[in-house]
Design a protein around this motif. Sequence first.
Motif, mmCIF file in Angstrom:
data_model
loop_
_atom_site.group_PDB
_atom_site.id
_atom_site.type_symbol
_atom_site.label_atom_id
_atom_site.label_comp_id
_atom_site.label_asym_id
_atom_site.label_seq_id
_atom_site.Cartn_x
_atom_site.Cartn_y
_atom_site.Cartn_z
ATOM 1 N N ALA A 57 65.043 95.426 -131.453
ATOM 2 C CA ALA A 57 66.085 94.935 -132.359
ATOM 3 C C ALA A 57 67.350 94.571 -131.584
ATOM 4 C CB ALA A 57 66.397 95.986 -133.419
ATOM 5 N N GLU A 58 67.672 95.356 -130.578
ATOM 6 C CA GLU A 58 68.857 95.074 -129.763
ATOM 7 C C GLU A 58 68.696 93.783 -128.974
ATOM 8 O OE1 GLU A 58 71.560 97.133 -126.228
ATOM 9 O OE2 GLU A 58 69.952 98.272 -127.201
ATOM 10 N N ILE A 59 67.499 93.573 -128.427
ATOM 11 C CA ILE A 59 67.219 92.337 -127.683
ATOM 12 C C ILE A 59 67.315 91.128 -128.609
ATOM 13 C CG2 ILE A 59 65.407 91.052 -126.477
ATOM 14 C CD1 ILE A 59 64.425 93.753 -125.380
ATOM 15 N N TRP A 60 66.785 91.285 -129.815
ATOM 16 C CA TRP A 60 66.819 90.196 -130.799
ATOM 17 C C TRP A 60 68.259 89.830 -131.153
ATOM 18 C CZ3 TRP A 60 67.376 90.322 -136.501
ATOM 19 C CH2 TRP A 60 67.029 89.105 -137.095
ATOM 20 N N GLU A 61 69.091 90.833 -131.379
ATOM 21 C CA GLU A 61 70.488 90.570 -131.723
ATOM 22 C C GLU A 61 71.223 89.923 -130.554
ATOM 23 O OE1 GLU A 61 72.235 90.456 -134.316
ATOM 24 O OE2 GLU A 61 70.743 91.274 -135.699
ATOM 25 N N GLN A 62 70.905 90.347 -129.332
ATOM 26 C CA GLN A 62 71.519 89.719 -128.165
ATOM 27 C C GLN A 62 71.139 88.241 -128.079
ATOM 28 O OE1 GLN A 62 70.245 92.107 -124.844
ATOM 29 N NE2 GLN A 62 71.785 93.704 -125.186
ATOM 30 N N SER A 63 69.879 87.953 -128.360
ATOM 31 C CA SER A 63 69.420 86.552 -128.350
ATOM 32 C C SER A 63 70.143 85.741 -129.403
ATOM 33 C CB SER A 63 67.912 86.496 -128.577
ATOM 34 O OG SER A 63 67.202 87.149 -127.541
ATOM 35 N N ARG A 64 70.339 86.313 -130.573
ATOM 36 C CA ARG A 64 71.041 85.594 -131.639
ATOM 37 C C ARG A 64 72.526 85.431 -131.316
ATOM 38 N NH1 ARG A 64 69.894 86.917 -137.538
ATOM 39 N NH2 ARG A 64 68.896 84.897 -137.825
ATOM 40 N N ASP A 65 73.107 86.407 -130.624
ATOM 41 C CA ASP A 65 74.501 86.252 -130.187
ATOM 42 C C ASP A 65 74.629 85.085 -129.210
ATOM 43 O OD1 ASP A 65 75.441 88.340 -131.713
ATOM 44 O OD2 ASP A 65 75.347 89.821 -130.103
ATOM 45 N N GLU A 66 73.643 84.947 -128.336
ATOM 46 C CA GLU A 66 73.644 83.819 -127.402
ATOM 47 C C GLU A 66 73.547 82.498 -128.163
ATOM 48 O OE1 GLU A 66 70.435 84.555 -124.747
ATOM 49 O OE2 GLU A 66 71.434 86.230 -123.728
ATOM 50 N N ILE A 67 72.747 82.478 -129.222
ATOM 51 C CA ILE A 67 72.625 81.259 -130.034
ATOM 52 C C ILE A 67 73.946 80.956 -130.730
ATOM 53 C CG2 ILE A 67 71.527 80.289 -132.089
ATOM 54 C CD1 ILE A 67 68.954 81.742 -131.220
ATOM 55 N N ARG A 68 74.608 81.985 -131.242
ATOM 56 C CA ARG A 68 75.916 81.776 -131.878
ATOM 57 C C ARG A 68 76.883 81.100 -130.916
ATOM 58 N NH1 ARG A 68 74.599 86.967 -133.855
ATOM 59 N NH2 ARG A 68 74.246 86.930 -136.126
ATOM 60 N N GLN A 69 76.884 81.568 -129.673
ATOM 61 C CA GLN A 69 77.778 80.973 -128.682
ATOM 62 C C GLN A 69 77.369 79.539 -128.372
ATOM 63 O OE1 GLN A 69 80.673 82.291 -127.388
ATOM 64 N NE2 GLN A 69 80.860 80.150 -126.709
ATOM 65 N N ARG A 70 76.070 79.287 -128.300
ATOM 66 C CA ARG A 70 75.585 77.924 -128.042
ATOM 67 C C ARG A 70 75.980 76.989 -129.182
ATOM 68 N NH1 ARG A 70 74.700 75.305 -124.030
ATOM 69 N NH2 ARG A 70 72.875 74.168 -124.814
ATOM 70 N N LEU A 71 75.929 77.484 -130.408
ATOM 71 C CA LEU A 71 76.331 76.654 -131.542
ATOM 72 C C LEU A 71 77.815 76.304 -131.472
ATOM 73 C CD1 LEU A 71 74.374 78.342 -134.489
ATOM 74 C CD2 LEU A 71 73.828 76.188 -133.352
ATOM 75 N N LYS A 72 78.630 77.275 -131.051
ATOM 76 C CA LYS A 72 80.055 76.985 -130.878
ATOM 77 C C LYS A 72 80.256 75.932 -129.789
ATOM 78 C CE LYS A 72 81.745 81.556 -132.293
ATOM 79 N NZ LYS A 72 82.442 82.802 -131.837
ATOM 80 N N ASP A 73 79.511 76.077 -128.699
ATOM 81 C CA ASP A 73 79.613 75.108 -127.605
ATOM 82 C C ASP A 73 79.180 73.723 -128.070
ATOM 83 O OD1 ASP A 73 80.431 77.186 -125.990
ATOM 84 O OD2 ASP A 73 78.470 77.472 -125.038
ATOM 85 N N ARG A 74 78.094 73.676 -128.837
ATOM 86 C CA ARG A 74 77.595 72.389 -129.336
ATOM 87 C C ARG A 74 78.630 71.718 -130.230
ATOM 88 N NH1 ARG A 74 74.451 70.870 -125.694
ATOM 89 N NH2 ARG A 74 72.227 70.838 -126.009
#
Length: 275
Positions: A57-74
């Motif tokens: 679950a922690e790994i999954w949330e970390q992956s989603r946090d990375e996606i959140r940052q990528r969406l901001k960058d996009r």
Amino acid sequence: MSYKSILLNLGIDGSIEPLTRIAIDLAKRFDARLIGFCGADAPLPVTMAPEGAAVAAEIWEQSRDEIRQRLKDRRGEFDSLVAGAVKTDWRGAIESPDHALARNSRLADLIVTSAPQGASTGDSYRTADPGSLVLRAGRPVLVAADGATALPTGKVVIAWKDTREARRAVADAVPLMTMANEVTIVAVDHNPDDWIRDGVKDTASFLAGHGIRARTEIIKTDDDEANRLIDFLASVSAELVVSGAYGHSRVREWVFGGVTRSLLDEVWLNRLMSS
């Protein structure tokens, strides 16, 4: 007829500049609002041991946090490229790109996307499937040629079949065809009959009512219809092909091949599809 809102599907990976340039140009042509969209999600890690659930679950949330940052960058990249050239909006989603994009299609008159892998879906958590998009969106989908930075519409070819999907595509593409220098309606069939000839003729008449002059061509072939169509598109240097999508079931096309899949696989083409 015109497009007043354009939904631009941007992948979370790779460069967004070429596709964004195309969408900006279209939005300028039609004085349309340009809605940038990007969606991705992370797969749930598979764990067999109960004690591993918390780590997963922690790994999954970390992956989603990375996606959140990528969406901001996009979004930042999108805003920088547009730079006030057209009216804009933005939608980002942490979920399946297919589901989120289909839902957000209600915002748009036209969807612009790319398919660098052709009909192949790639990573379904990070890439929208173009075939699924055409089927589910309920809107015309413009699949841009791979790497293109502009959408030339001088030579437009309508790949005609007398199906609901093809009739819808012709109507949906009228705003683009009004800008064309040359429009060709082509029907490829093993045994063209009066039904096909009447369909081509009536389609030309429909376009004439919108001020679009189209020439017609009926090709009889003993070879595969999809391959013969692709050969024709190449021979006339088609800049945009308009077609219905999945006149047969998508499962049948996926297994046995078909025109829709063949067109999606031709990544050098700009394709407008409706279903």
